[in-house]
Design an enzyme around this catalytic site. Structure first.
Site, PDB file in Angstrom:
ATOM      1  N   ASP A 205       0.830  -1.203   0.000  1.00 46.60           N
ATOM      2  CA  ASP A 205       0.000   0.000   0.000  1.00 46.60           C
ATOM      3  C   ASP A 205       0.865   1.254   0.000  1.00 46.60           C
ATOM      4  O   ASP A 205       2.009   1.217  -0.478  1.00 46.60           O
ATOM      5  CB  ASP A 205      -0.942  -0.025   1.206  1.00 46.60           C
ATOM      6  CG  ASP A 205      -2.325   0.516   0.876  1.00 46.60           C
ATOM      7  OD1 ASP A 205      -2.408   1.698   0.522  1.00 46.60           O
ATOM      8  OD2 ASP A 205      -3.319  -0.235   0.969  1.00 46.60           O
TER       9      ASP A 205
ATOM     10  N   HIS B 228      -4.061   6.151   2.603  1.00 46.60           N
ATOM     11  CA  HIS B 228      -4.701   4.915   2.140  1.00 46.60           C
ATOM     12  C   HIS B 228      -4.176   3.692   2.888  1.00 46.60           C
ATOM     13  O   HIS B 228      -4.947   2.846   3.350  1.00 46.60           O
ATOM     14  CB  HIS B 228      -4.460   4.786   0.635  1.00 46.60           C
ATOM     15  CG  HIS B 228      -5.235   3.708  -0.048  1.00 46.60           C
ATOM     16  ND1 HIS B 228      -4.807   2.385  -0.077  1.00 46.60           N
ATOM     17  CD2 HIS B 228      -6.396   3.742  -0.748  1.00 46.60           C
ATOM     18  CE1 HIS B 228      -5.680   1.665  -0.773  1.00 46.60           C
ATOM     19  NE2 HIS B 228      -6.654   2.452  -1.185  1.00 46.60           N
TER      20      HIS B 228
ATOM     21  N   SER C 197     -10.917  -0.944  -2.235  1.00 47.33           N
ATOM     22  CA  SER C 197      -9.744  -0.855  -1.352  1.00 47.33           C
ATOM     23  C   SER C 197     -10.135  -1.066   0.099  1.00 47.33           C
ATOM     24  O   SER C 197      -9.349  -1.580   0.895  1.00 47.33           O
ATOM     25  CB  SER C 197      -9.091   0.527  -1.478  1.00 47.33           C
ATOM     26  OG  SER C 197      -8.259   0.614  -2.594  1.00 47.33           O
TER      27      SER C 197
END
Length: 778
Positions: A152, A221, A561
């Site tokens: 990530d 994220h 996600s």
């Protein structure tokens, strides 16, 4: 003569520039990945790196510097380096090279959710007493020695989601590291966050990740996905007071290892492969990967870094969970569809972020949805105007453009100090741009009328904005047209729970079938992916902050996600209960125990209200509790996937290079064909090219992982026009017979005009093992 000389000099300069340009073109190099299949068992990592250098040197001119960007030497063999097209072609023809391809750039697929899943499990068991019942608290117990790795954007280690309070030291099997950087060192890791690596490329790369080689997350994220998968419980978490509750991961006792492969330009394939290589060697149990290719870029399995890396991870018994992509609701948009990957779609949960509209007079409030911290008075006292009524006199202005609030079409004097009503369609200028322009033009609030339902609640922070559907706007327009001076107000957001129906398939979630092979049903499973509250960096760089407030340590995000780490957390719990299970066994446990109904006790729908199919949700909504006790499993190993590659079209030579874990005498069957892919021992069944008057038979094998002496009986749910026969109809498991096979024959009388879906369910009266199937004529 002077003129002629001048022309000659000019021509010489042009010739020189053209020559330099041609030379630069000839020397132009891109980063290429050279994939060499499985790492030879007898080779050390050092030996493999030397082999890679020698191969690279063999095609590089002597005067040029030879440099490896990455050397893959643990889980598989290969490297990344800068090459010209000619050099790449030369390497591709060398013995032992499986594929050579330009380094692709992939993109990210971007509290209440876990409580909601537990409620859905309770609903399922109440309707079918005894079905897949488990310890209600079991989904959050155990797992202390289970390690979830994430590829990530990095991690913000100071987040309370990564507190190791109460955790014990990890048993000695972790080989990873916590890298040192200017803003990160080993003290940032603990017993929760046990590893962090970064794969920032060198300065010469056209796609540098960050200016520093640090695993610190400046995007947010990675912090969000890591806390969703395995974050520690944090009480009183919220997004600036909205969605207050306890935020926790699906496997709060699991450990986290972060592999930073993404930056401002995306996620390079060479970094993704380097992270896979390290994660395999480090000793992770589950990999959660919330990124992938676009639905419009379809690399084959031997040129897709995620397919390559995940194959070798699964070969080493590492479970790989990937997001399905955000290119829905278009058909055939699912990515990360290799059969050794568990592919996750996204659903809503039973929480809505309601921002209502109060109208003047005796009108009822109109329910809207958005996230805003409106400071408008709660009484309807602000002038209200429809965009079309504010149309300017310019030649470019039309009723259509003004009604959709294209700012150049509006008379700014008419909207100043008013709440503006705007229609909005999918192809319009983005909502955020329109809202910002209206705010800058003097509007005090905006009501957006959407032509179709979108499950995501957009965040507008301190500016009063809400969104309603076209159907709900009828009352609003009736009121505006009924009075000379319409007034209204927009109320601040409140979180409404127990919203029905939920779950629904999110509009953005990528759909099946897979464009690579319709004989594997993808996606596999669905999980919450809309407005998910999870950890966030305490940095002004990563999010907008309402005026007068400090950055929140939590944020609300949507995308596959967000659904992917939900399933990764469940997979970690299943792994902790069954440490010797293969990735296929874990996938089977998750898929065959999935939920197929919403909290209205009806079948799942999309967020537009249409009936959802397995092309939308796979086997259904993940059930964290039932997955721990599946009863039976569909198992598969590396050799099954090699047979899949044979049937897909790869030859024996290529497949032997890809894997060295099988018998030396492995050969592709002579009758290999894409039709035989349907025989892979998968928890779902997909049959393509079934024509009228035809029959097709597939085989499956079930392994008993429950009570030793037990009998399962089959039931079939089939659509009209399809005959489905299962032989045998009963499976009697004993101490000696833990694995039994069955066959399913599908037949249709007339040609199919669309895909047909059904279910095959094995039950022992307590546990239910359910598999979806799809039949198509193409």
């Amino acid at each position: 003569m002077k003129f002629l000389l001048s022309n000659i000099v000019t021509l010489f300069h042009i010739f020189l520039l053209l020559s330099l340009a041609n030379g630069m073109e000839e020397k132009k190099k891109d980063v290429y990945i050279v994939y060499m299949g499985a790492a030879p068992l007898a080779s050390s990592p050092e030996t493999l790196t030397q082999t890679h250098l020698e191969l690279l040197t063999s095609v590089i001119k002597r005067q040029e510097q030879v440099k490896l960007i990455h050397s893959y030497k643990y889980g598989f063999s290969g490297f990344a380096a800068k090459l010209s097209k000619e050099e790449a072609l030369a390497i591709s023809q060398k013995q032992g090279v499986v594929s050579v391809f330009v380094d692709p750039i992939y993109q990210l697929h971007t509290t209440r959710s876990w409580d909601f899943l537990q409620l859905q499990n309770s609903l399922e068991t109440s309707l079918t007493p005894g079905a897949n019942e488990g310890d209600a608290g079991s989904s959050s117990t155990g797992a202390e020695d289970t390690i979830i790795g994430l590829l990530d954007t990095g991690i913000w280690p100071e987040s309370p989601s990564f507190s190791d309070k109460g955790m014990k030291p990890l048993k000695k099997r972790w080989n990873g590291t916590c890298v040192k950087a200017d803003d990160f060192n080993s003290s940032n890791c603990n017993m929760k966050l046990i590893g962090a690596r970064s794969y920032a490329t060198d300065d010469s790369s056209p796609f540098p990740l960050t200016s520093t080689n640090s695993p610190r997350d400046e995007d947010g994220h990675g912090t969000h996905t890591a806390s969703t998968a395995a974050g520690s419980a944090v009480s009183d978490a919220s997004y600036y007071g909205v969605a207050t509750g306890t935020a926790k991961g699906g496997s709060p006792n699991s450990r986290i290892a972060m592999y930073k492969v993404c930056g401002d330009f995306g996620c390079s394939g060479s970094s993704i492969l380097a992270a896979f290589d390290d994660a395999i060697a480090d000793g992770v149990d589950v990999l959660s990967i919330s990124l992938g290719a676009s639905a419009f870029f379809r690399p084959d399995f031997n040129t897709d870094p995620i397919a390559i890396g995940s194959f070798h991870a699964v070969e080493k018994n590492v479970m790989v969970v990937c997001s399905a992509g955000n290119d829905g609701p278009s058909a055939e948009s699912v990515v990360n569809a290799a059969p050794w990957i568990l592919t996750v779609a996204a659903t809503t949960i039973d929480r809505k972020f309601e921002s209502d509209i109060a109208l003047g007079g005796n009108n009822d409030a109109i329910k809207g949805e958005a996230i805003n911290f409106s400071i408008l008075d709660k009484s309807p006292m602000y002038p209200l105007i429809y965009g079309e009524s504010a149309k300017s006199n310019s030649n470019s202005s039309t009723d259509q453009s003004a009604s959709h609030c294209e700012v150049e079409s509006l008379d700014l004097k008419k909207i100043k100090g008013k709440i503006v009503v705007c229609k909005h369609s999918e192809d319009d200028t983005s909502k955020s741009i329109i809202v910002d322009q209206l705010k800058d033009s003097g509007a005090i609030g905006v009501i957006l009328v959407n032509d179709q339902l979108k499950s995501i609640a957009s965040a507008y922070l301190d500016f009063p904005v809400t969104e309603i559907l076209l159907q709900a706007a009828e009352e609003l327009f009736t009121y505006i047209n009924s009075t000379k001076k319409p007034v209204a107000t927009i109320l601040p957001t409140i979180a409404v729970t127990n919203y029905k129906p939920a779950p629904q398939i999110a509009y953005f979630s990528s759909r099946g079938p897979s464009s690579q092979t319709k004989n594997i049903l993808k996606p596999d499973i669905a999980a919450p992916g809309v407005n998910i509250l999870a950890g966030w960096p305490l940095s002004n760089l990563s999010s907008n902050v309402p005026p007068g407030q400090k950055p929140s340590g939590f944020n609300l995000l949507s995308g596959t996600s967000m659904s992917c780490p939900h399933v990764a957390g469940v997979a970690a719990n299943v792994k902790s209960w069954n440490p010797n299970w293969s990735p296929a066994a874990i996938r089977s446990a998750i898929m065959t125990t999935a939920i197929l109904m919403n909290n209205n006790k009806t079948q799942l729908t999309t967020d537009s209200g249409s009936i959802a199919t397995p092309y939308d949700f796979g086997a259904g909504e993940v059930n964290p509790t039932a997955a721990l006790q599946p009863g039976l499993i569909y198992d598969a190993g590396p050799e099954d996937y090699l047979l899949f590659l044979c049937n897909y079209g790869y030859n024996t030579t290529t497949i032997k290079a890809i894997s060295n874990s099988t018998l030396a005498g492995f050969e592709c069957p002579k009758n290999s064909s894409k039709d035989l892919i349907s025989n892979l021992n998968y928890p779902s069944i997909a049959i393509s090219n079934l024509q009228g008057q035809e029959k097709k038979t597939v085989s499956r094998a079930l392994t008993n992982v429950g009570a030793e002496e037990i009998t399962y009986t089959v039931s079939v749910q089939s659509p009209v026009g399809v005959d489905v026969k299962v032989v045998p109809e009963k499976l009697q498991f004993t101490k000696k017979n833990k694995k039994l096979t069955y066959q399913v024959t599908f037949s249709i009388k007339d040609s199919l005009t669309s895909e047909l879906f059904g279910w095959i369910t094995w039950s022992n009266g307590k546990q239910r093992v359910r598999s979806p199937y799809v039949i198509s004529s193409k």
